[in-house]
Design a protein around this motif. Structure first.
Motif, PDB file in Angstrom:
ATOM      1  N   ILE A  42      -6.434  -6.962   6.241  1.00  0.00           N
ATOM      2  CA  ILE A  42      -6.244  -5.577   5.843  1.00  0.00           C
ATOM      3  C   ILE A  42      -6.376  -4.670   7.063  1.00  0.00           C
ATOM      4  O   ILE A  42      -6.726  -5.114   8.156  1.00  0.00           O
ATOM      5  CB  ILE A  42      -7.281  -5.179   4.771  1.00  0.00           C
ATOM      6  CG1 ILE A  42      -8.695  -5.352   5.321  1.00  0.00           C
ATOM      7  CG2 ILE A  42      -7.073  -5.980   3.503  1.00  0.00           C
ATOM      8  CD1 ILE A  42      -9.777  -4.865   4.374  1.00  0.00           C
ATOM      9  N   SER A  43      -6.122  -3.400   6.876  1.00  0.00           N
ATOM     10  CA  SER A  43      -6.177  -2.462   7.990  1.00  0.00           C
ATOM     11  C   SER A  43      -7.615  -2.126   8.359  1.00  0.00           C
ATOM     12  O   SER A  43      -8.560  -2.385   7.611  1.00  0.00           O
ATOM     13  CB  SER A  43      -5.433  -1.172   7.625  1.00  0.00           C
ATOM     14  OG  SER A  43      -6.134  -0.483   6.593  1.00  0.00           O
TER      15      SER A  43
ATOM     16  N   PRO B 134       5.467   3.718   1.430  1.00  0.00           N
ATOM     17  CA  PRO B 134       4.927   2.378   1.155  1.00  0.00           C
ATOM     18  C   PRO B 134       4.972   1.535   2.419  1.00  0.00           C
ATOM     19  O   PRO B 134       5.881   1.656   3.244  1.00  0.00           O
ATOM     20  CB  PRO B 134       5.875   1.830   0.087  1.00  0.00           C
ATOM     21  CG  PRO B 134       7.185   2.489   0.396  1.00  0.00           C
ATOM     22  CD  PRO B 134       6.874   3.843   0.976  1.00  0.00           C
TER      23      PRO B 134
ATOM     24  N   VAL C  78      -0.512  -1.120   7.725  1.00  0.00           N
ATOM     25  CA  VAL C  78      -1.152   0.189   7.563  1.00  0.00           C
ATOM     26  C   VAL C  78      -1.784   0.656   8.863  1.00  0.00           C
ATOM     27  O   VAL C  78      -1.631   1.807   9.285  1.00  0.00           O
ATOM     28  CB  VAL C  78      -2.206   0.134   6.434  1.00  0.00           C
ATOM     29  CG1 VAL C  78      -3.017   1.427   6.409  1.00  0.00           C
ATOM     30  CG2 VAL C  78      -1.533  -0.097   5.095  1.00  0.00           C
TER      31      VAL C  78
ATOM     32  N   VAL D 215      -5.117   5.832   1.324  1.00  0.00           N
ATOM     33  CA  VAL D 215      -4.418   4.554   1.235  1.00  0.00           C
ATOM     34  C   VAL D 215      -4.685   3.981  -0.144  1.00  0.00           C
ATOM     35  O   VAL D 215      -5.831   3.707  -0.504  1.00  0.00           O
ATOM     36  CB  VAL D 215      -4.888   3.575   2.323  1.00  0.00           C
ATOM     37  CG1 VAL D 215      -4.146   2.252   2.205  1.00  0.00           C
ATOM     38  CG2 VAL D 215      -4.696   4.181   3.714  1.00  0.00           C
ATOM     39  N   LEU D 216      -3.628   3.797  -0.937  1.00  0.00           N
ATOM     40  CA  LEU D 216      -3.755   3.340  -2.319  1.00  0.00           C
ATOM     41  C   LEU D 216      -3.114   1.968  -2.495  1.00  0.00           C
ATOM     42  O   LEU D 216      -1.996   1.736  -1.998  1.00  0.00           O
ATOM     43  CB  LEU D 216      -3.068   4.330  -3.268  1.00  0.00           C
ATOM     44  CG  LEU D 216      -3.570   5.788  -3.251  1.00  0.00           C
ATOM     45  CD1 LEU D 216      -2.641   6.648  -4.084  1.00  0.00           C
ATOM     46  CD2 LEU D 216      -4.977   5.849  -3.794  1.00  0.00           C
ATOM     47  N   PRO D 217      -3.786   1.044  -3.188  1.00  0.00           N
ATOM     48  CA  PRO D 217      -3.112  -0.211  -3.550  1.00  0.00           C
ATOM     49  C   PRO D 217      -2.087   0.061  -4.641  1.00  0.00           C
ATOM     50  O   PRO D 217      -2.301   0.897  -5.520  1.00  0.00           O
ATOM     51  CB  PRO D 217      -4.260  -1.085  -4.056  1.00  0.00           C
ATOM     52  CG  PRO D 217      -5.300  -0.119  -4.533  1.00  0.00           C
ATOM     53  CD  PRO D 217      -5.183   1.104  -3.654  1.00  0.00           C
ATOM     54  N   THR D 218      -0.993  -0.637  -4.590  1.00  0.00           N
ATOM     55  CA  THR D 218       0.064  -0.446  -5.586  1.00  0.00           C
ATOM     56  C   THR D 218       0.282  -1.741  -6.351  1.00  0.00           C
ATOM     57  O   THR D 218       0.158  -2.835  -5.793  1.00  0.00           O
ATOM     58  CB  THR D 218       1.379  -0.023  -4.912  1.00  0.00           C
ATOM     59  OG1 THR D 218       1.766  -1.030  -3.983  1.00  0.00           O
ATOM     60  CG2 THR D 218       1.211   1.297  -4.179  1.00  0.00           C
TER      61      THR D 218
ATOM     62  N   ARG E  71       0.840  -1.191   0.000  1.00  0.00           N
ATOM     63  CA  ARG E  71       0.000   0.000   0.000  1.00  0.00           C
ATOM     64  C   ARG E  71       0.878   1.245   0.000  1.00  0.00           C
ATOM     65  O   ARG E  71       1.964   1.254   0.587  1.00  0.00           O
ATOM     66  CB  ARG E  71      -0.915   0.046   1.235  1.00  0.00           C
ATOM     67  CG  ARG E  71      -1.869  -1.142   1.346  1.00  0.00           C
ATOM     68  CD  ARG E  71      -2.944  -1.094   0.277  1.00  0.00           C
ATOM     69  NE  ARG E  71      -3.950  -2.107   0.481  1.00  0.00           N
ATOM     70  CZ  ARG E  71      -3.936  -3.311  -0.076  1.00  0.00           C
ATOM     71  NH1 ARG E  71      -2.903  -3.650  -0.863  1.00  0.00           N
ATOM     72  NH2 ARG E  71      -4.896  -4.183   0.145  1.00  0.00           N
TER      73      ARG E  71
ATOM     74  N   PRO F 176       0.140  -4.212   3.537  1.00  0.00           N
ATOM     75  CA  PRO F 176      -1.246  -4.004   3.986  1.00  0.00           C
ATOM     76  C   PRO F 176      -1.442  -4.267   5.473  1.00  0.00           C
ATOM     77  O   PRO F 176      -2.209  -3.570   6.135  1.00  0.00           O
ATOM     78  CB  PRO F 176      -2.050  -5.004   3.146  1.00  0.00           C
ATOM     79  CG  PRO F 176      -1.212  -5.251   1.934  1.00  0.00           C
ATOM     80  CD  PRO F 176       0.209  -5.133   2.390  1.00  0.00           C
TER      81      PRO F 176
ATOM     82  N   GLU G  55      -9.186   0.263   5.769  1.00  0.00           N
ATOM     83  CA  GLU G  55      -9.642  -0.400   4.545  1.00  0.00           C
ATOM     84  C   GLU G  55     -10.889  -1.237   4.798  1.00  0.00           C
ATOM     85  O   GLU G  55     -11.800  -1.289   3.966  1.00  0.00           O
ATOM     86  CB  GLU G  55      -8.520  -1.278   3.988  1.00  0.00           C
ATOM     87  CG  GLU G  55      -7.379  -0.512   3.351  1.00  0.00           C
ATOM     88  CD  GLU G  55      -6.399  -1.433   2.655  1.00  0.00           C
ATOM     89  OE1 GLU G  55      -6.740  -1.932   1.566  1.00  0.00           O
ATOM     90  OE2 GLU G  55      -5.314  -1.678   3.221  1.00  0.00           O
TER      91      GLU G  55
ATOM     92  N   VAL H 104       0.647   5.033   1.261  1.00  0.00           N
ATOM     93  CA  VAL H 104      -0.125   5.877   2.162  1.00  0.00           C
ATOM     94  C   VAL H 104       0.315   7.324   1.969  1.00  0.00           C
ATOM     95  O   VAL H 104       1.516   7.635   1.961  1.00  0.00           O
ATOM     96  CB  VAL H 104       0.081   5.457   3.628  1.00  0.00           C
ATOM     97  CG1 VAL H 104      -0.751   6.340   4.562  1.00  0.00           C
ATOM     98  CG2 VAL H 104      -0.288   3.988   3.812  1.00  0.00           C
TER      99      VAL H 104
END
Length: 451
Positions: free
Chosen positions: A94-95, A45, A51, A71-74, A2, A48, A98, A4
């Motif tokens: 996941i956090s 970065p 986070v 929070v973006l998926p990469t 992720r 997950p 999310e 952030v």
């Protein structure tokens, strides 16, 4: 992985960077000129699973109310420096942030939710009347019931009352709407040629399956709730899990509606009980799984009081769900027990009828064909007498004694320990000459003696 991004308010950069340094996080800091109340944007970065911990350390700096956090998926992050972070933050969930976002996205707007629910109920009701399992499963693909169940469970463990209220409302209102849709559809098709005249819906296998729920039915709901929680936490297979949850809820609701349309309160009540039991089981297992996976409200990390409040909320709601589920499970227990008794009684009747025929003199030339028992769980609970049709075969032109049915009735009553209503059907047969080697037998009885 992720990515952030956090907008840092004026005067908070030093606290945020100190928190990130304390966590061993590599970050990039950019000057922010878009809005005056922010002085910088920091991005970094992180796996997950890390986070939530990293964001908690940033929130502890006191910027939660002022900052924007994204929070973006990469797709790919190339750096040998991330190996240590990946090893540190091992896990599969996941956090909290999310999870909360997915729970909010899982429930569509009301108009979309009810439109899909009504459509899926119409298709499922048609599948029930057609006795088509494939049609019923196809209807479940569009049923939107997973989202509200997950939303209510996530809202409970994260102390988000708006999610709890919306999730509970959509589930309760949606299932009431499904029952009403099934009833309306049933009333409409009764006056058409789409179904056979004088159809007894209790004899349709797919409907009968949902009017005699037992403890095995509960495992579908329990498994669906656990699978739903896992699919959200790990972002895997949520569409298929949604089908399983819908299978546990929509067909029983449609069955209850058909019971209303046909004026059969037993069918309507049995379907409704199965719906409520499955609904409670799905919510209970999903909520407990989220809780034991470690999800807590953000406030729980700031003081014992907030954490205690969350624990009390989860325990009280779990106690309510368990209590209601246990009370309704009494019905499942009775159905399970009486279903076993009915099956055992049918086996006893066949053995007793066979033994009665075996004891007859050889010159009567009677053979036992089969016994059909009409003895349902409801009959056991209401104390009704079982109804048994015994079919015997005789040679063409032979007759049986006039008291044959009375004697069979007395024998079945003695052997099974239950008073029975017995009918004897006689199937006349004729054996061909030996060189033809065939036997002709009428398919249905041509004589019926009733007691």
């Amino acid at each position: 992985m992720r990515l952030v991004q956090v907008l840092v308010p004026e005067g908070k950069s030093e606290d945020v960077l100190e928190a990130l340094d304390g966590q061993g996080i590599d970050y990039a800091l950019f000057e922010e000129r878009g809005r005056g109340e922010f002085e910088a944007m920091v991005q970094f970065p992180v796996p997950p699973e890390g986070v939530e911990e990293i964001l908690d350390s940033i929130y502890a700096a006191g910027i939660r109310e002022d900052a924007y956090t994204i929070v973006l998926p990469t797709e790919t992050v190339v750096s040998s420096r991330l190996a240590m972070l990946s090893e540190r933050f091992g896990g599969t969930r996941i956090s909290r942030e999310e999870l909360l976002a997915r729970a909010r996205d899982a429930s569509p707007v009301n108009s979309t939710f009810f439109a899909f629910l009504v459509l899926s109920t119409v298709i499922a009701t048609a599948g029930l009347l057609l006795n088509s399992a494939a049609t019923i499963i196809g209807a479940m693909v569009v049923a939107p019931l997973m989202g509200p169940a997950i939303s209510a469970s996530v809202g409970t463990v994260l102390n988000r009352q708006e999610l709890v209220r919306r999730g509970v409302f959509l589930q309760v209102a949606g299932l009431i709407a499904a029952i009403a849709t099934g009833a309306l559809f049933g009333l409409v098709v009764q006056g058409t040629q789409l179904i056979p005249p004088n159809l007894d819906i209790r004899e349709v296998a797919q409907i009968a399956e949902r009017t005699s729920p037992n403890f095995l039915s509960l495992f579908l709901a329990l498994g669906s709730g656990i699978a739903g929680a896992i699919s959200i936490m790990r972002n895997a297979g949520s569409a298929l899990v949604g089908v399983a949850i819908a299978v546990a809820l929509v067909p029983p609701a449609a069955t209850s509606g058909l019971g209303i349309a046909w004026g059969l309160p037993g069918v309507a009540l049995a379907g409704a009980v199965l719906v409520v039991v499955n609904l409670l089981a799905i919510n209970l297992t999903a909520m407990l799984l989220f809780y034991f996976a470690g999800y807590r409200p953000e406030e729980a990390g700031r003081g014992e009081g907030a954490g205690a409040t969350t624990r009390r909320a989860v325990r009280s709601r779990a106690a309510f769900l368990v209590g209601a589920l246990a009370a309704l499970s009494v019905v499942l227990g009775l159905v399970t027990l009486t279903s076993f008794q009915a099956a055992a009684y049918e086996a006893d009747v066949n053995r007793a009828a066979q033994s009665f025929v075996d004891q007859l003199p050889a010159d009567q030339r009677v053979s036992f064909e089969r016994a059909e028992v009409d003895y349902r769980p409801a009959d056991i609970l209401l104390g009704e007498r079982p109804r048994v049709d015994v079919y015997i075969g005789v040679r063409f032109g032979d007759t049986i004694p006039e008291d044959f049915a009375d004697r069979m009735d007395a024998h079945l009553t003695e052997q099974t320990g239950r008073e029975v209503v017995t009918r004897v059907g006689v199937i006349e047969g004729q054996t061909a000459t030996e060189d033809q080697g065939v036997t002709a037998r009428l398919p249905r009885p041509n004589t019926l003696v009733a007691v």
